[in-house]
Design a protein around this motif. Structure first.
Motif, PDB file in Angstrom:
ATOM      1  N   TYR A  85     -51.898   3.039  60.724  1.00 30.20           N
ATOM      2  CA  TYR A  85     -51.991   2.782  59.282  1.00 30.20           C
ATOM      3  C   TYR A  85     -52.921   3.766  58.569  1.00 30.20           C
ATOM      4  O   TYR A  85     -52.783   3.977  57.361  1.00 30.20           O
ATOM      5  CB  TYR A  85     -52.448   1.347  59.029  1.00 30.20           C
ATOM      6  N   GLY A  86     -53.861   4.341  59.290  1.00 28.04           N
ATOM      7  CA  GLY A  86     -54.697   5.396  58.726  1.00 28.04           C
ATOM      8  C   GLY A  86     -55.632   4.946  57.624  1.00 28.04           C
ATOM      9  O   GLY A  86     -56.250   3.884  57.698  1.00 28.04           O
ATOM     10  N   ARG A  87     -55.704   5.773  56.581  1.00 29.35           N
ATOM     11  CA  ARG A  87     -56.622   5.503  55.471  1.00 29.35           C
ATOM     12  C   ARG A  87     -56.307   4.153  54.836  1.00 29.35           C
ATOM     13  O   ARG A  87     -55.151   3.778  54.679  1.00 29.35           O
ATOM     14  CB  ARG A  87     -56.486   6.614  54.429  1.00 29.35           C
ATOM     15  N   GLY A  88     -57.371   3.434  54.482  1.00 26.68           N
ATOM     16  CA  GLY A  88     -57.184   2.099  53.930  1.00 26.68           C
ATOM     17  C   GLY A  88     -57.291   1.022  54.990  1.00 26.68           C
ATOM     18  O   GLY A  88     -56.974  -0.142  54.726  1.00 26.68           O
ATOM     19  N   THR A  89     -57.713   1.422  56.191  1.00 28.84           N
ATOM     20  CA  THR A  89     -57.877   0.472  57.294  1.00 28.84           C
ATOM     21  C   THR A  89     -59.349   0.407  57.696  1.00 28.84           C
ATOM     22  O   THR A  89     -59.996   1.441  57.867  1.00 28.84           O
ATOM     23  CB  THR A  89     -57.044   0.901  58.513  1.00 28.84           C
ATOM     24  N   LEU A  90     -59.870  -0.800  57.840  1.00 27.84           N
ATOM     25  CA  LEU A  90     -61.254  -1.000  58.272  1.00 27.84           C
ATOM     26  C   LEU A  90     -61.243  -1.706  59.620  1.00 27.84           C
ATOM     27  O   LEU A  90     -60.768  -2.841  59.733  1.00 27.84           O
ATOM     28  CB  LEU A  90     -62.007  -1.850  57.245  1.00 27.84           C
ATOM     29  N   LEU A  91     -61.749  -1.029  60.655  1.00 28.82           N
ATOM     30  CA  LEU A  91     -61.814  -1.608  62.000  1.00 28.82           C
ATOM     31  C   LEU A  91     -63.227  -2.119  62.264  1.00 28.82           C
ATOM     32  O   LEU A  91     -64.194  -1.352  62.256  1.00 28.82           O
ATOM     33  CB  LEU A  91     -61.419  -0.564  63.045  1.00 28.82           C
ATOM     34  N   ILE A  92     -63.335  -3.423  62.503  1.00 29.27           N
ATOM     35  CA  ILE A  92     -64.619  -4.048  62.815  1.00 29.27           C
ATOM     36  C   ILE A  92     -64.567  -4.505  64.272  1.00 29.27           C
ATOM     37  O   ILE A  92     -63.899  -5.497  64.595  1.00 29.27           O
ATOM     38  CB  ILE A  92     -64.894  -5.247  61.889  1.00 29.27           C
ATOM     39  N   ALA A  93     -65.235  -3.784  65.135  1.00 25.27           N
ATOM     40  CA  ALA A  93     -65.249  -4.103  66.566  1.00 25.27           C
ATOM     41  C   ALA A  93     -66.516  -4.874  66.907  1.00 25.27           C
ATOM     42  O   ALA A  93     -67.625  -4.444  66.578  1.00 25.27           O
ATOM     43  CB  ALA A  93     -65.154  -2.820  67.394  1.00 25.27           C
ATOM     44  N   GLN A  94     -66.377  -5.988  67.583  1.00 26.51           N
ATOM     45  CA  GLN A  94     -67.528  -6.831  67.905  1.00 26.51           C
ATOM     46  C   GLN A  94     -68.585  -6.070  68.709  1.00 26.51           C
ATOM     47  O   GLN A  94     -69.778  -6.180  68.425  1.00 26.51           O
ATOM     48  CB  GLN A  94     -67.077  -8.066  68.679  1.00 26.51           C
ATOM     49  N   ASP A  95     -68.149  -5.303  69.702  1.00 21.20           N
ATOM     50  CA  ASP A  95     -69.111  -4.565  70.526  1.00 21.20           C
ATOM     51  C   ASP A  95     -69.903  -3.558  69.702  1.00 21.20           C
ATOM     52  O   ASP A  95     -71.105  -3.363  69.914  1.00 21.20           O
ATOM     53  CB  ASP A  95     -68.387  -3.831  71.663  1.00 21.20           C
ATOM     54  N   THR A  96     -69.243  -2.927  68.752  1.00 24.78           N
ATOM     55  CA  THR A  96     -69.922  -1.944  67.905  1.00 24.78           C
ATOM     56  C   THR A  96     -70.968  -2.601  67.020  1.00 24.78           C
ATOM     57  O   THR A  96     -72.109  -2.141  66.915  1.00 24.78           O
ATOM     58  CB  THR A  96     -68.904  -1.191  67.031  1.00 24.78           C
ATOM     59  N   VAL A  97     -70.572  -3.703  66.369  1.00 23.33           N
ATOM     60  CA  VAL A  97     -71.475  -4.381  65.437  1.00 23.33           C
ATOM     61  C   VAL A  97     -72.620  -5.079  66.171  1.00 23.33           C
ATOM     62  O   VAL A  97     -73.799  -4.906  65.824  1.00 23.33           O
ATOM     63  CB  VAL A  97     -70.699  -5.403  64.578  1.00 23.33           C
ATOM     64  N   ARG A  98     -72.284  -5.860  67.195  1.00 21.51           N
ATOM     65  CA  ARG A  98     -73.314  -6.648  67.876  1.00 21.51           C
ATOM     66  C   ARG A  98     -74.181  -5.806  68.806  1.00 21.51           C
ATOM     67  O   ARG A  98     -75.412  -5.841  68.738  1.00 21.51           O
ATOM     68  CB  ARG A  98     -72.659  -7.785  68.682  1.00 21.51           C
ATOM     69  N   ARG A  99     -73.523  -5.026  69.662  1.00 23.97           N
ATOM     70  CA  ARG A  99     -74.256  -4.319  70.709  1.00 23.97           C
ATOM     71  C   ARG A  99     -74.815  -2.986  70.244  1.00 23.97           C
ATOM     72  O   ARG A  99     -76.004  -2.703  70.413  1.00 23.97           O
ATOM     73  CB  ARG A  99     -73.335  -4.112  71.917  1.00 23.97           C
ATOM     74  N   ASP A 100     -73.956  -2.145  69.645  1.00 21.56           N
ATOM     75  CA  ASP A 100     -74.383  -0.791  69.292  1.00 21.56           C
ATOM     76  C   ASP A 100     -75.240  -0.749  68.031  1.00 21.56           C
ATOM     77  O   ASP A 100     -76.238  -0.033  67.970  1.00 21.56           O
ATOM     78  CB  ASP A 100     -73.162   0.114  69.117  1.00 21.56           C
ATOM     79  N   MET A 101     -74.857  -1.505  67.016  1.00 26.91           N
ATOM     80  CA  MET A 101     -75.568  -1.442  65.745  1.00 26.91           C
ATOM     81  C   MET A 101     -76.817  -2.312  65.723  1.00 26.91           C
ATOM     82  O   MET A 101     -77.830  -1.932  65.130  1.00 26.91           O
ATOM     83  CB  MET A 101     -74.629  -1.848  64.601  1.00 26.91           C
TER      84      MET A 101
END
Length: 228
Positions: A26-42
């Protein structure tokens, strides 16, 4: 119009691969929220009630809603910890919400994990320790992927489902536009033709009906508009 796709399941199911494939498609206009990225990495947070990743995930998803994005929420998202947050997002996005759960056997998740480049990050023993059997949301619209569903099959199903709700949203917008236009034309004709006191009262009544229609539309009462 913003759309929400929730992809959940145990570690090694293929959630991340599926979400990334959808974002690439889908490209532009798509927001991917990954649990591992938000909880663990960020945030370096633990998986526990009240952890900060719950609020941050919801905030990011609301940003996507406000900007009419396709929001992909991908992760384990245990119902006892993240369930209420997901319910709020479901309410926010309304009928533009799709939810999927990888209902796989433990053996299949291990097999899939061993085909990934990140297989060294954790072992089958870790996967067994983290395992939660059939952690469903309990929503009527929740769909499931089984052992026999490949990455491509899961991808194709979500693309088809998104196309379906997109078409339904377009039809609803067209219907509302036509009703608005019809009301406007009726009001304009009566206003131009009649200026007596009695017709002014009737015109005011029409104005009130139109305002009620706009309120119902803003609240999403499509069925009431069609029937009432």
């Amino acid at each position: 119009m913003a759309k929400l796709v929730i992809i959940r399941g145990n570690s090694g199911s293929g959630k991340s691969s599926l979400a990334k494939k959808l974002q690439a498609y889908y490209g532009r206009g798509t927001l991917l929220i990954a649990q591992d990225t938000v909880r663990r990495d960020m945030l370096k947070e633990k998986v526990e009630p009240g952890n900060l990743s719950i609020d941050l995930t919801e905030t990011l998803a609301r940003f996507g809603y406000e900007h009419d994005l396709l929001v992909l929420v991908e992760g384990f998202y245990e119902t006892d910890i993240y369930g209420h947050m997901l319910e709020r997002l479901r309410t926010l996005f309304g009928p533009q919400t799709l939810a999927y759960y990888y209902d796989l056997t433990f053996e299949e998740t291990v097999r899939r994990h061993q085909t990934l480049a990140k297989q060294e990050e954790f072992a089958p023993a870790d996967m067994r320790r983290w395992w939660k059997d059939r952690d469903f949301l309990g929503w009527e619209e929740e769909s499931f992927f089984r052992d026999e569903d490949s990455l491509e099959a899961a991808f194709e199903r979500i693309v088809q489902d998104l196309e379906k709700i997109w078409n339904e949203a377009q039809e609803e917008e067209l219907l509302c536009f036509c009703i608005k236009k019809a009301f406007s034309e009726i009001l304009n004709k009566f206003w131009e033709k009649y200026h007596t006191k009695c017709w002014q009262n009737y015109f005011i009544g029409l104005q009130l009906d139109y305002k009620i229609f706009l309120l119902l539309q803003s609240e999403g009462f499509k069925e009431y508009i069609l029937v009432g």
